[in-house]
Design an enzyme around this catalytic site. Structure first.
Site, PDB file in Angstrom:
ATOM      1  CB  CYS A 169      64.948  66.628  -9.596  1.00  0.00           C
ATOM      2  SG  CYS A 169      65.576  67.458  -8.125  1.00  0.00           S
ATOM      3  CG  HIS A 215      59.667  80.359  -3.993  1.00  0.00           C
ATOM      4  ND1 HIS A 215      58.623  79.466  -3.873  1.00  0.00           N
ATOM      5  CD2 HIS A 215      60.406  79.926  -5.043  1.00  0.00           C
ATOM      6  CE1 HIS A 215      58.721  78.545  -4.809  1.00  0.00           C
ATOM      7  NE2 HIS A 215      59.799  78.797  -5.534  1.00  0.00           N
ATOM      8  CG  HIS A 238      57.215  73.642  -5.462  1.00  0.00           C
ATOM      9  ND1 HIS A 238      58.007  74.459  -6.257  1.00  0.00           N
ATOM     10  CD2 HIS A 238      55.997  74.232  -5.410  1.00  0.00           C
ATOM     11  CE1 HIS A 238      57.294  75.492  -6.668  1.00  0.00           C
ATOM     12  NE2 HIS A 238      56.076  75.378  -6.166  1.00  0.00           N
ATOM     13  CG  ASP A 242      58.903  62.191  -5.719  1.00  0.00           C
ATOM     14  OD1 ASP A 242      59.445  62.885  -4.839  1.00  0.00           O
ATOM     15  OD2 ASP A 242      58.879  62.524  -6.916  1.00  0.00           O
ATOM     16  NE  ARG A 262      61.482  64.528  -5.685  1.00  0.00           N
ATOM     17  CZ  ARG A 262      61.184  65.422  -6.644  1.00  0.00           C
ATOM     18  NH1 ARG A 262      62.013  66.430  -6.895  1.00  0.00           N
ATOM     19  NH2 ARG A 262      60.083  65.307  -7.345  1.00  0.00           N
ATOM     20  CB  CYS A 304      62.411  69.738  -5.265  1.00  0.00           C
ATOM     21  SG  CYS A 304      63.273  70.094  -6.803  1.00  0.00           S
TER      22      CYS A 304
END
Length: 330
Positions: A242, A279, A282, A286, A294, A296
């Site tokens: 990603c 923050h 997310h 998957d 996952r 990310c």
């Protein structure tokens, strides 16, 4: 009996607050150290053991409220009051946000004369601060019998997180809090780079494949760039394709908190650090791990500490995660 034991042996105290919908009054306190237990319930009326239906209709005369069991040595009553004011509109005599009626009006129920004095002083300071143009109408009343709400309502924000986030955002409470109690994180601009500030404080996202750790293959741990709290380890990192660092799990389940992100057309689950509330990114379903997750994460939200520097940086306890490296160092 359990509550009596806690009060006797550990010197916990009670605080009772009515702040509109009790779903929204649990989470802010539940995240604080020194808070032992929070119960959603009803108080202030005349009917014993009322039902939710009787309360919201006004028949029972009760308000929705939360009762908090807390350790005053860790989280004193003054801090509870400060946090309470930040959750409500204290100028509204008819309810709270989208919830209207007497059951949703605000009140502080004191359990001692000291709590009464502290509540009155806190209210006076808020009135004199000029934060609100209208009068503060929140009542300060002696504690009355408190009746726990149905099990469905206990810890609602945990058990029904998506519905809770939809409700909180739609009610107007969230935007009101941001308007009148904005967080001042401007000082972080002195220690963070522009992209680090944008990601952690403004919920930003850095470019994929153009960030520091997306293809990092060194051993070590990742900590919050703001607070230094440990978040992830290289042992759980993998290449998801990603363009951002991806992990199968946090280093500890309590390291991060998750909430539904409704800011985009698609619904996502946001990941934030527990202590600094940065923050991070997310989490998606998957991933290759046993939980199929996952994480990310933005590199800009992280600082990487290689295993050989753990002791020097004050994270020596985490060397246990890299047993082979410990033998090599000896």
């Amino acid at each position: 009996m359990e509550e009596e034991f806690l009060l006797t042996q550990i010197q916990f105290q009670k605080a009772t607050f009515a702040g509109g919908c009790f779903w929204c009054m649990v989470s802010p306190f539940d995240e604080q150290q020194g808070i032992e237990k929070i119960i959603s319930g009803y108080t202030g009326g005349n009917e014993e053991y009322p039902s939710y239906k009787d309360v919201v209709s006004g028949k029972a005369g009760h308000r929705e409220a939360v009762q908090i069991l807390y350790n005053p040595d860790i989280f004193p009553y003054e801090k509870l009051l400060e946090l309470y004011w930040q959750q409500i509109d204290p100028t509204d005599p008819e309810g709270q946000f989208s919830d209207r009626g007497a059951a949703y009006t605000t009140a502080i129920y004191y359990h001692s004369d000291e709590q009464r004095k502290l509540a009155e002083e806190s209210k006076r300071q808020l009135e004199e601060s000029g934060r609100f143009q209208q009068s503060i109408v929140t009542e300060i009343l002696p504690a009355q019998p408190f009746y726990p709400a149905e099990e469905f309502h206990q810890d609602f924000y945990k058990k029904n997180n998506f519905r809770y986030e939809l409700y909180r955002r739609g009610s107007g409470r969230q935007e009101f809090s941001k308007k009148f109690w904005p967080k001042d994180n401007s000082h972080l601009k002195e220690t963070l780079t522009p992209i680090q500030f944008h990601v952690t404080q403004e919920n930003g996202t850095e470019p994929p494949f153009n960030n520091e750790y997306w293809n990092n293959d060194r051993e070590g741990i990742y900590v919050d760039i703001v607070s230094g709290e440990p978040l992830f380890t290289s042992k759980d990192q993998y290449d998801s394709g990603c363009g951002w660092p991806s992990f199968t799990k946090p280093v500890m389940s309590a390291s991060v908190k998750e909430r539904y992100d409704l800011s985009h057309r698609s619904t996502r689950v946001e990941v934030r650090s527990r202590d600094a509330d940065s923050h991070l990114g997310h989490v998606f379903e998957d991933g290759p791990g046993k939980n199929g997750l996952r994480y990310c994460i933005n590199s800009a939200a992280l600082r990487f500490i290689p295993v050989e520097d753990l002791a020097k940086e004050g994270y020596e306890d985490f060397k246990i995660l890299f047993p082979g490296r410990q033998e090599t160092e000896r």
